[in-house]
Scaffold this motif. Structure first.
Motif, PDB file in Angstrom:
ATOM      1  N   PHE A 183     -38.911  23.006 -34.003  1.00  0.00           N
ATOM      2  CA  PHE A 183     -38.744  21.864 -34.473  1.00  0.00           C
ATOM      3  C   PHE A 183     -38.617  21.804 -35.969  1.00  0.00           C
ATOM      4  CE2 PHE A 183     -41.528  18.494 -37.153  1.00  0.00           C
ATOM      5  CZ  PHE A 183     -40.740  17.376 -36.596  1.00  0.00           C
ATOM      6  N   SER A 184     -39.125  22.676 -36.619  1.00  0.00           N
ATOM      7  CA  SER A 184     -38.864  22.565 -38.232  1.00  0.00           C
ATOM      8  C   SER A 184     -37.363  23.200 -38.612  1.00  0.00           C
ATOM      9  CB  SER A 184     -39.785  23.780 -38.988  1.00  0.00           C
ATOM     10  OG  SER A 184     -41.207  23.291 -38.772  1.00  0.00           O
ATOM     11  N   MET A 185     -36.930  24.054 -37.682  1.00  0.00           N
ATOM     12  CA  MET A 185     -35.360  24.449 -38.041  1.00  0.00           C
ATOM     13  C   MET A 185     -34.466  23.218 -37.493  1.00  0.00           C
ATOM     14  SD  MET A 185     -35.908  28.077 -36.156  1.00  0.00           S
ATOM     15  CE  MET A 185     -36.796  29.313 -36.927  1.00  0.00           C
ATOM     16  N   THR A 186     -34.815  22.593 -36.547  1.00  0.00           N
ATOM     17  CA  THR A 186     -33.849  21.538 -36.069  1.00  0.00           C
ATOM     18  C   THR A 186     -34.123  20.518 -36.871  1.00  0.00           C
ATOM     19  OG1 THR A 186     -34.502  21.965 -33.694  1.00  0.00           O
ATOM     20  CG2 THR A 186     -33.307  19.796 -34.182  1.00  0.00           C
ATOM     21  N   LEU A 187     -35.029  20.032 -37.590  1.00  0.00           N
ATOM     22  CA  LEU A 187     -35.521  19.041 -38.476  1.00  0.00           C
ATOM     23  C   LEU A 187     -34.530  19.386 -39.846  1.00  0.00           C
ATOM     24  CD1 LEU A 187     -36.549  16.353 -39.673  1.00  0.00           C
ATOM     25  CD2 LEU A 187     -38.770  17.374 -40.099  1.00  0.00           C
ATOM     26  N   CYS A 188     -34.544  20.541 -40.275  1.00  0.00           N
ATOM     27  CA  CYS A 188     -34.109  21.036 -41.624  1.00  0.00           C
ATOM     28  C   CYS A 188     -32.559  20.986 -41.510  1.00  0.00           C
ATOM     29  CB  CYS A 188     -34.413  22.323 -41.657  1.00  0.00           C
ATOM     30  SG  CYS A 188     -33.431  23.146 -43.147  1.00  0.00           S
ATOM     31  N   ALA A 189     -31.923  21.371 -40.160  1.00  0.00           N
ATOM     32  CA  ALA A 189     -30.491  21.077 -39.972  1.00  0.00           C
ATOM     33  C   ALA A 189     -30.109  19.771 -40.089  1.00  0.00           C
ATOM     34  CB  ALA A 189     -30.249  21.867 -38.539  1.00  0.00           C
ATOM     35  N   ALA A 190     -30.855  18.947 -39.275  1.00  0.00           N
ATOM     36  CA  ALA A 190     -30.595  17.542 -39.161  1.00  0.00           C
ATOM     37  C   ALA A 190     -30.557  16.953 -40.803  1.00  0.00           C
ATOM     38  CB  ALA A 190     -31.470  16.645 -38.672  1.00  0.00           C
ATOM     39  N   LEU A 191     -31.374  17.199 -41.527  1.00  0.00           N
ATOM     40  CA  LEU A 191     -31.540  16.733 -43.053  1.00  0.00           C
ATOM     41  C   LEU A 191     -30.261  17.169 -44.023  1.00  0.00           C
ATOM     42  CD1 LEU A 191     -35.229  16.956 -43.688  1.00  0.00           C
ATOM     43  CD2 LEU A 191     -33.861  15.144 -43.140  1.00  0.00           C
ATOM     44  N   LEU A 192     -29.854  18.711 -43.504  1.00  0.00           N
ATOM     45  CA  LEU A 192     -28.708  19.167 -44.218  1.00  0.00           C
ATOM     46  C   LEU A 192     -27.362  18.589 -43.712  1.00  0.00           C
ATOM     47  CD1 LEU A 192     -29.862  22.982 -44.027  1.00  0.00           C
ATOM     48  CD2 LEU A 192     -29.567  21.690 -46.081  1.00  0.00           C
ATOM     49  N   THR A 193     -27.318  18.263 -42.533  1.00  0.00           N
ATOM     50  CA  THR A 193     -25.796  17.605 -42.014  1.00  0.00           C
ATOM     51  C   THR A 193     -25.923  16.155 -42.460  1.00  0.00           C
ATOM     52  OG1 THR A 193     -26.987  17.297 -39.961  1.00  0.00           O
ATOM     53  CG2 THR A 193     -25.676  19.246 -40.409  1.00  0.00           C
ATOM     54  N   LEU A 194     -27.041  15.424 -42.681  1.00  0.00           N
ATOM     55  CA  LEU A 194     -26.941  14.067 -43.119  1.00  0.00           C
ATOM     56  C   LEU A 194     -26.176  13.527 -43.996  1.00  0.00           C
ATOM     57  CD1 LEU A 194     -28.269  11.291 -42.137  1.00  0.00           C
ATOM     58  CD2 LEU A 194     -29.994  11.899 -43.901  1.00  0.00           C
ATOM     59  N   PRO A 195     -26.048  14.006 -45.250  1.00  0.00           N
ATOM     60  CA  PRO A 195     -25.247  13.747 -46.200  1.00  0.00           C
ATOM     61  C   PRO A 195     -23.722  13.632 -45.931  1.00  0.00           C
ATOM     62  CG  PRO A 195     -26.663  15.318 -47.324  1.00  0.00           C
ATOM     63  CD  PRO A 195     -27.129  15.469 -45.804  1.00  0.00           C
ATOM     64  N   VAL A 196     -23.251  14.675 -44.913  1.00  0.00           N
ATOM     65  CA  VAL A 196     -21.816  14.987 -44.838  1.00  0.00           C
ATOM     66  C   VAL A 196     -21.484  13.700 -43.733  1.00  0.00           C
ATOM     67  CG1 VAL A 196     -20.079  16.200 -43.131  1.00  0.00           C
ATOM     68  CG2 VAL A 196     -22.013  17.311 -44.856  1.00  0.00           C
ATOM     69  N   LEU A 197     -22.542  13.343 -42.782  1.00  0.00           N
ATOM     70  CA  LEU A 197     -22.406  12.177 -41.831  1.00  0.00           C
ATOM     71  C   LEU A 197     -22.176  10.908 -42.511  1.00  0.00           C
ATOM     72  CD1 LEU A 197     -22.940  11.223 -38.897  1.00  0.00           C
ATOM     73  CD2 LEU A 197     -25.046  10.718 -39.599  1.00  0.00           C
ATOM     74  N   LEU A 198     -23.170  10.684 -43.784  1.00  0.00           N
ATOM     75  CA  LEU A 198     -23.161   9.355 -44.387  1.00  0.00           C
ATOM     76  C   LEU A 198     -21.724   9.161 -45.131  1.00  0.00           C
ATOM     77  CD1 LEU A 198     -26.743   9.494 -45.648  1.00  0.00           C
ATOM     78  CD2 LEU A 198     -25.973   8.125 -43.739  1.00  0.00           C
ATOM     79  N   GLN A 199     -21.071  10.453 -45.669  1.00  0.00           N
ATOM     80  CA  GLN A 199     -19.702  10.066 -46.249  1.00  0.00           C
ATOM     81  C   GLN A 199     -18.599   9.839 -45.222  1.00  0.00           C
ATOM     82  OE1 GLN A 199     -19.440  13.559 -48.708  1.00  0.00           O
ATOM     83  NE2 GLN A 199     -21.106  13.224 -49.830  1.00  0.00           N
ATOM     84  N   ARG A 200     -18.894   9.966 -43.832  1.00  0.00           N
ATOM     85  CA  ARG A 200     -17.637   9.800 -42.923  1.00  0.00           C
ATOM     86  C   ARG A 200     -17.721   8.327 -42.460  1.00  0.00           C
ATOM     87  NH1 ARG A 200     -13.779  12.055 -40.684  1.00  0.00           N
ATOM     88  NH2 ARG A 200     -13.324  11.275 -38.644  1.00  0.00           N
ATOM     89  N   PRO A 201     -16.506   7.681 -42.600  1.00  0.00           N
ATOM     90  CA  PRO A 201     -16.292   6.348 -42.177  1.00  0.00           C
ATOM     91  C   PRO A 201     -16.287   6.369 -40.534  1.00  0.00           C
ATOM     92  CG  PRO A 201     -14.717   6.844 -43.887  1.00  0.00           C
ATOM     93  CD  PRO A 201     -15.265   8.270 -43.590  1.00  0.00           C
ATOM     94  N   GLY A 202     -17.067   5.269 -40.296  1.00  0.00           N
ATOM     95  CA  GLY A 202     -17.207   5.043 -38.830  1.00  0.00           C
ATOM     96  C   GLY A 202     -18.133   6.101 -38.134  1.00  0.00           C
ATOM     97  N   ALA A 203     -18.805   6.928 -38.693  1.00  0.00           N
ATOM     98  CA  ALA A 203     -19.803   7.549 -38.156  1.00  0.00           C
ATOM     99  C   ALA A 203     -20.847   7.104 -37.393  1.00  0.00           C
ATOM    100  CB  ALA A 203     -20.617   8.760 -39.092  1.00  0.00           C
ATOM    101  N   MET A 204     -21.452   5.957 -37.917  1.00  0.00           N
ATOM    102  CA  MET A 204     -22.406   5.105 -37.108  1.00  0.00           C
ATOM    103  C   MET A 204     -22.046   4.637 -35.842  1.00  0.00           C
ATOM    104  SD  MET A 204     -25.023   5.977 -38.770  1.00  0.00           S
ATOM    105  CE  MET A 204     -25.620   6.467 -40.572  1.00  0.00           C
ATOM    106  N   THR A 205     -20.626   3.977 -35.948  1.00  0.00           N
ATOM    107  CA  THR A 205     -20.223   3.349 -34.766  1.00  0.00           C
ATOM    108  C   THR A 205     -20.155   4.688 -33.730  1.00  0.00           C
ATOM    109  OG1 THR A 205     -19.080   1.844 -35.831  1.00  0.00           O
ATOM    110  CG2 THR A 205     -18.225   2.359 -33.719  1.00  0.00           C
ATOM    111  N   GLU A 206     -19.609   5.946 -34.077  1.00  0.00           N
ATOM    112  CA  GLU A 206     -19.492   6.883 -33.002  1.00  0.00           C
ATOM    113  C   GLU A 206     -20.775   7.243 -32.344  1.00  0.00           C
ATOM    114  OE1 GLU A 206     -17.509  10.174 -34.967  1.00  0.00           O
ATOM    115  OE2 GLU A 206     -15.439   8.933 -34.982  1.00  0.00           O
ATOM    116  N   LEU A 207     -21.866   7.168 -33.441  1.00  0.00           N
ATOM    117  CA  LEU A 207     -23.293   7.540 -32.805  1.00  0.00           C
ATOM    118  C   LEU A 207     -23.822   6.665 -31.847  1.00  0.00           C
ATOM    119  CD1 LEU A 207     -25.158   8.803 -35.955  1.00  0.00           C
ATOM    120  CD2 LEU A 207     -24.386  10.217 -34.238  1.00  0.00           C
ATOM    121  N   ARG A 208     -23.561   5.448 -32.084  1.00  0.00           N
ATOM    122  CA  ARG A 208     -24.168   4.283 -31.273  1.00  0.00           C
ATOM    123  C   ARG A 208     -23.355   4.257 -30.115  1.00  0.00           C
ATOM    124  NH1 ARG A 208     -24.079   0.852 -36.139  1.00  0.00           N
ATOM    125  NH2 ARG A 208     -21.974   0.375 -35.478  1.00  0.00           N
ATOM    126  N   THR A 209     -22.077   4.596 -30.061  1.00  0.00           N
ATOM    127  CA  THR A 209     -21.260   4.554 -28.897  1.00  0.00           C
ATOM    128  C   THR A 209     -21.533   5.386 -27.835  1.00  0.00           C
ATOM    129  OG1 THR A 209     -19.291   3.485 -30.156  1.00  0.00           O
ATOM    130  CG2 THR A 209     -18.798   4.461 -27.911  1.00  0.00           C
TER     131      THR A 209
END
Length: 283
Positions: A183-209
């Motif tokens: 759990f700790s390793m997965t949470l850490c990896a998610a937090l590390l990749t979150l800034p990259v995700l937020l900078q990508r246009p259309g990322a939230m749409t791809e996640l919802r779809t």
């Protein structure tokens, strides 16, 4: 129990790789990388609550454990990022096979990091793994160039990162329980990749779809990771990787048929040779 846990991890590894390949054509690799971690967290929360109520796992947050979690998170981001990009540029049967080179890398680096012993027969296994991996790669009949070179490079980078992952996993379970570590390793990896995700246009749409596919893969990822961590409690790191990479042969066969990939016979033979090398690691 360690072997059973590793085999469960192998089956779920195949399942999540097939889901990853199925979404690779419509989701950017950075989005898919973040989703591989984030959509596993709800399942981890359920397991963590159940384990806490049952009293099977205590909370351990020592400095060494946290350092290993961060190192594992960083290597996991690299590993998943390389894998998602490899899936976007190449066949699942090719990528899965080359990712199975991680036991070769792990056999070399594991004694230096975890202190696990390496035996002479394991060097013979390395030879089989290398020979089989050569058969996975083919050249274009007209130009003579290696086919899907970008996917090959990303897959090789992923195999190195996955080898490091297992070393950190092996050390972490000595300082925290299997479920807490996963759990700790997965949470850490998610937090590390979150800034990259937020900078990508259309990322939230791809996640919802693609939420249903991501949730399914998150379930497979959770079972894969928890089973792997349980296996690492009793087995050496390179042995666990050898067992979990038995999923390679199944992925090459099933994935090749599902996605109508070419050169299946050659890749099945190459994977079978690599599988023989993996058996030498675990027998």
């Amino acid at each position: 129990m360690g072997v059973i846990a590793a085999l469960i991890s192998a089956c779920t590894s195949t399942a999540k790789d097939l889901v990853s390949k199925s979404v690779s054509g419509r989701v950017h690799p950075d989005v898919s990388t973040f989703a591989s971690f984030a959509y596993a967290l709800p399942f981890y929360f359920v397991i963590m609550i159940g384990m806490s109520l049952w009293g099977d796992e205590s909370l351990s947050l020592s400095r060494t454990f946290l350092m290993l979690v961060v190192l594992r998170g960083l290597s996991d981001v690299c590993a998943e990022g390389c894998k998602m990009r490899a899936f976007a540029h190449g066949d699942v049967s090719l990528v899965s096979g080359l990712l199975s080179l991680s036991p070769l890398v792990l056999t070399i680096i594991s004694p230096l990091i975890t202190g696990d012993p390496v035996y002479p027969r394991e060097y013979l296994a390395i030879g089989c793994i290398v020979a089989g991996s050569i058969l996975l790669v083919r050249r274009d009949k007209t130009s003579g160039k290696v086919a899907q070179p970008v996917a090959i490079l990303y897959a090789l980078g992923g195999s190195l990162a996955f080898a490091l992952n297992t070393c950190f996993d092996r050390l972490a379970v000595g300082h925290g329980g299997p479920v807490l570590s996963a759990f700790s390793m997965t949470l850490c990896a998610a937090l590390l990749t979150l800034p990259v995700l937020l900078q990508r246009p259309g990322a939230m749409t791809e996640l919802r779809t693609n939420t249903p596919q991501f949730l399914l893969r998150g379930l497979f990822e959770t079972v894969f990771m928890v089973a792997k961590m349980f296996a690492l409690v009793t087995l050496s790191a390179h042995v666990v990787v050898g067992l979990t990479r038995m999923s390679m042969l199944l992925t090459v066969i099933v994935g090749g048929v599902m996605f109508k990939e070419g050169d299946r016979a050659r890749r099945i033979i190459g994977s079978a040779i690599m599988y023989g090398g993996l058996l030498l690691l675990v027998l």
